[in-house]
Design an enzyme around this catalytic site. Structure first.
Site, PDB file in Angstrom:
ATOM      1  N   CYS A 143      12.654  21.463   5.678  1.00  0.00           N
ATOM      2  CA  CYS A 143      11.728  21.477   4.548  1.00  0.00           C
ATOM      3  C   CYS A 143      10.345  21.991   4.932  1.00  0.00           C
ATOM      4  O   CYS A 143       9.693  22.688   4.139  1.00  0.00           O
ATOM      5  CB  CYS A 143      11.631  20.091   3.916  1.00  0.00           C
ATOM      6  SG  CYS A 143      11.246  18.762   5.065  1.00  0.00           S
ATOM      7  N   HIS A 268       4.972  18.988   1.081  1.00  0.00           N
ATOM      8  CA  HIS A 268       4.423  19.275   2.396  1.00  0.00           C
ATOM      9  C   HIS A 268       3.333  20.342   2.283  1.00  0.00           C
ATOM     10  O   HIS A 268       3.383  21.228   1.416  1.00  0.00           O
ATOM     11  CB  HIS A 268       5.507  19.809   3.331  1.00  0.00           C
ATOM     12  CG  HIS A 268       6.520  18.795   3.752  1.00  0.00           C
ATOM     13  ND1 HIS A 268       6.372  17.446   3.551  1.00  0.00           N
ATOM     14  CD2 HIS A 268       7.725  18.947   4.389  1.00  0.00           C
ATOM     15  CE1 HIS A 268       7.424  16.806   4.044  1.00  0.00           C
ATOM     16  NE2 HIS A 268       8.266  17.698   4.549  1.00  0.00           N
TER      17      HIS A 268
END
Length: 694
Positions: A143, A268
């Protein structure tokens, strides 16, 4: 005036390849079901698989309640593609098991990412690697890598990446549901007091349970993510290094990463210091990033505009801001990237890979489209899963009055639009005396056809994608669920700029930002039409660096492109629709003329407005594709040109250069119903977002 529409059919399950979602009840699996329910449906059966503990649960996907089945060998019977959203140790066993039964396994775990016989695919960067899968398995990247690699990959293609130093700021959800639950529990424990965080150890004592993190996450940042590897590196840091090399095809790329966990639920962030083989200015980087599929640039520090996790969460693109040229090295660019780690960072990239694999199983009939009939709906062969249908349609004086005839006309138009089953729709000739009425009517039509038309603006405001014309005729845009307008992207120019209007909104189509426009050219004044086409070109092509665009329009004139024959630039449709037609008064709006030596008038189509579009870089989708010529007007009794036997192609879609290679198909929906509904036939084009070039 109150308007109502008739009942419409609802779509069923497609007849495409069968899909299994393994890990359907987990955090990423939940997002996956949402994506499957909102993206174009390229699948036949969708089977939900999870552990024996979750077997028997009923989850909703594409509006249908589906029972979860237990993970087993037999669970893959009849399945073509399986998406794995499970821990490494589960994928390591079950992805090969599925592949051994002929299933293409798309794995979101880390079990196979660095296996040389398993491609690591990001569709915007290396889709060609899909074919290199001797084990029948395709890996999805980590990710954190995915949060930045789409932007970095675009810059690499343009400037040649040589070195990268990154610092990640990773959300709690990167540690799974346990990470999310731990953060919320810790926040509950530190809330309500303003004394914590002022003395070493007080936060640690207050929260107690650390969950999956090595230190308190609430009121803190933790310079660690993943497991311990050699020489003090973490597994997350090595993933960024190794995966970036493999995805970009740069096995010797210098990469250094520091991963930090921050008290953010989802999304993120990555600060990137990237060095290239040549000098790269800030404007150069902006230009490339704005044209890159799957990237949205939000970079105006003076105005407080830059990506942050709370603004990006729940969206598909990689958001880029704080772009700067290094003060010490003109070959180096600094940037800050945010990406939802459960969407593009996990579920979305997996879904995009699987959709590309689905295309290998051949075309399938989809409910809706412009090429034939079946039980009252049109059926189209979608060229590829993940493609987008864009339709332009002049709806002939819609909402003209409150008469029974006008109401029946509205119901017919609603039926036609429903039957199109298009993804994005540009409309002309929505009638209203003022802007509030026009906005209300566009919203009602959107509700009645099952589409959306609102774009979020400043604060909590929402505006309809509507351009208010100066003569009571307005244009608008609509789109289906699963396609998201970028906040603040609506641009409308109405009667003070154009005779009718231009509405443009930037839509996120599968993680790629593409502008879609609706335009209606002036019906009168040949010189005015060419002048307003110049204004349209300026509005669409300036400033540089804007996302690629399509404009669906009633151009109100013949305006074909010129195409290269190998020897010369020839008109794509050289036949003059006015040739051999006796003169009548309305030809002054469409033709040029002169007189022969005996004073007899000679007339021909005025091609100047089309030449303006072609020369200005707005290209005719039909010419790009090489579609057969088909008139869009002349069939209706209200068309004065049709009464005189003139058949014209004046409705169509124009695209900017980057979309040229992405165009797949073009068609005019010419049926008994559409001929009766309007004096213009709807035109649909199909394009592939992932094929959009720079």
């Amino acid at each position: 005036m109150s308007w109502t529409a008739g009942n419409g059919a609802t779509g069923g399950t497609g007849d495409g390849p069968a899909l299994a979602v393994v890990g359907a009840t987990g955090a990423v699996g939940t997002v996956m079901l949402d994506l499957l329910s909102t993206r174009a449906n390229v699948w036949g059966e969708i089977r939900l698989i999870a552990s024996s503990r979750s077997a028997g649960r009923r989850l909703t996907v594409r509006g249908r309640e589906t029972e979860v089945v237990a993970l087993s060998q037999d669970a893959f019977d009849g399945i073509d593609v399986a998406m794995f959203d499970v821990p490494d140790e589960i994928s390591a066993v079950w992805a090969p098991a599925a592949a051994s039964r002929g299933v293409v396994a798309v794995d979101n775990s880390g079990a196979f990412r660095m296996d040389p016989e398993v491609p690591l695919v990001v569709p915007e960067i290396n889709p060609e690697q899909l074919a290199n899968r001797p084990k029948g398995i395709i890996a999805n990247a980590n990710c954190t890598t995915l949060s930045m690699i789409v932007a970095v990959g675009a810059l690499h293609r343009a400037f040649g990446l040589e070195e990268m130093v990154v610092a990640s700021y990773q959300a709690a959800s990167g540690a799974g549901q346990a990470g999310i639950d731990t953060l919320y529990r810790q926040l509950d424990k530190v809330a309500g007091t303003r004394t914590l965080g002022q003395r070493a150890g007080d936060v640690r004592a207050a929260i107690g349970d650390l969950g999956p993190f090595p230190a308190p996450l609430a009121l803190n940042v933790v310079p660690w993510a993943g497991s311990l590897k050699e020489d003090g590196w973490s597994s997350e840091e090595l993933k960024i290094r190794n995966e970036s090399r493999k995805i970009l095809g740069l096995p010797s790329l210098r990469v250094s990463a520091t991963c930090v966990r921050v008290p953010v639920v989802t999304t993120h962030s990555v600060a990137v210091h990237a060095t290239f083989s040549q000098p790269v200015g800030r404007e150069d980087a902006w230009r490339v990033l704005r044209a890159a599929p799957g990237v949205v640039v939000a970079d105006d520090p003076a105005g407080g505009e830059f990506p942050t996790p709370v603004d990006v969460v729940g969206t598909d693109p990689s958001w880029v801001g704080r772009v700067r040229q290094s003060l010490d090295d003109p070959r180096t660019i600094e940037l800050f990237v945010c990406g939802d780690n459960l969407r593009k960072g996990a579920a979305l990239n997996t879904a995009q890979i699987a959709e590309l694999v689905a295309a290998e199983f051949g075309p399938r009939s989809l409910p809706g489209g412009p090429f034939g009939t079946c039980e009252g709906r049109w059926h189209v062969q979608r060229t590829s899963p993940g493609s987008v249908f864009f339709t332009t349609y002049n709806v002939l004086n819609l909402f003209a009055d409150d008469s029974p005839a006008a109401r029946e006309h509205y119901r017919t138009i609603v039926e036609v639009i429903r039957s199109l089953d298009t993804d994005v729709l540009a409309l002309q000739e929505i009638l209203a005396a003022d802007e509030p009425t026009a906005a209300r009517r566009l919203r009602q039509l959107a509700d009645d056809v099952g589409l959306r038309c609102e774009v979020s603006g400043p604060g909590a405001s929402h505006e309809p994608a509507l351009a208010v014309g100066g003569h009571g005729y307005h244009v608008g845009l609509m789109w289906r669920d699963g396609i998201e307008p970028l906040p603040g992207s609506l641009r409308c120019r109405g009667g003070s700029f154009f005779w009718h209007g231009l509405a443009v909104v930037t839509l996120d189509v599968g993680g790629i930002a593409i502008r879609h426009g609706a335009f209606h050219a002036t019906p009168f004044g040949r010189a005015l039409r060419a002048d307003q086409n110049e204004r349209l070109v300026a509005a669409i092509t300036r400033p540089d660096g804007e996302p690629p665009a399509l404009v669906g329009a009633d151009w109100n004139t013949e305006c074909a492109d010129r195409t290269w024959s190998g020897e010369s630039w020839d008109l794509y449709e050289p036949a003059d629709p006015y040739a051999g037609v006796d003169w009548f008064a309305d030809l002054i709006y469409q033709c040029q003329w002169d007189y022969d030596e005996r004073g007899r008038r000679r007339h021909w189509a005025d091609r100047r407005p089309g030449d303006v579009l072609w020369a200005g870089g707005l290209h005719d989708a039909a010419a790009l594709i090489g579609a057969d010529w088909h008139p869009t007007t002349g069939h209706h009794p209200d068309d004065v040109y049709g009464v005189h036997g003139v058949r014209r192609r004046i409705d169509g879609v124009r695209v900017t250069g980057p979309l040229g290679d992405a165009m797949c198909a073009h068609d005019v929906l010419d049926t008994e119903q559409t001929r009766a509904a309007s004096d213009h036939l709807p035109v649909t084009v199909e394009y592939l977002p992932f094929a959009v070039g720079a």
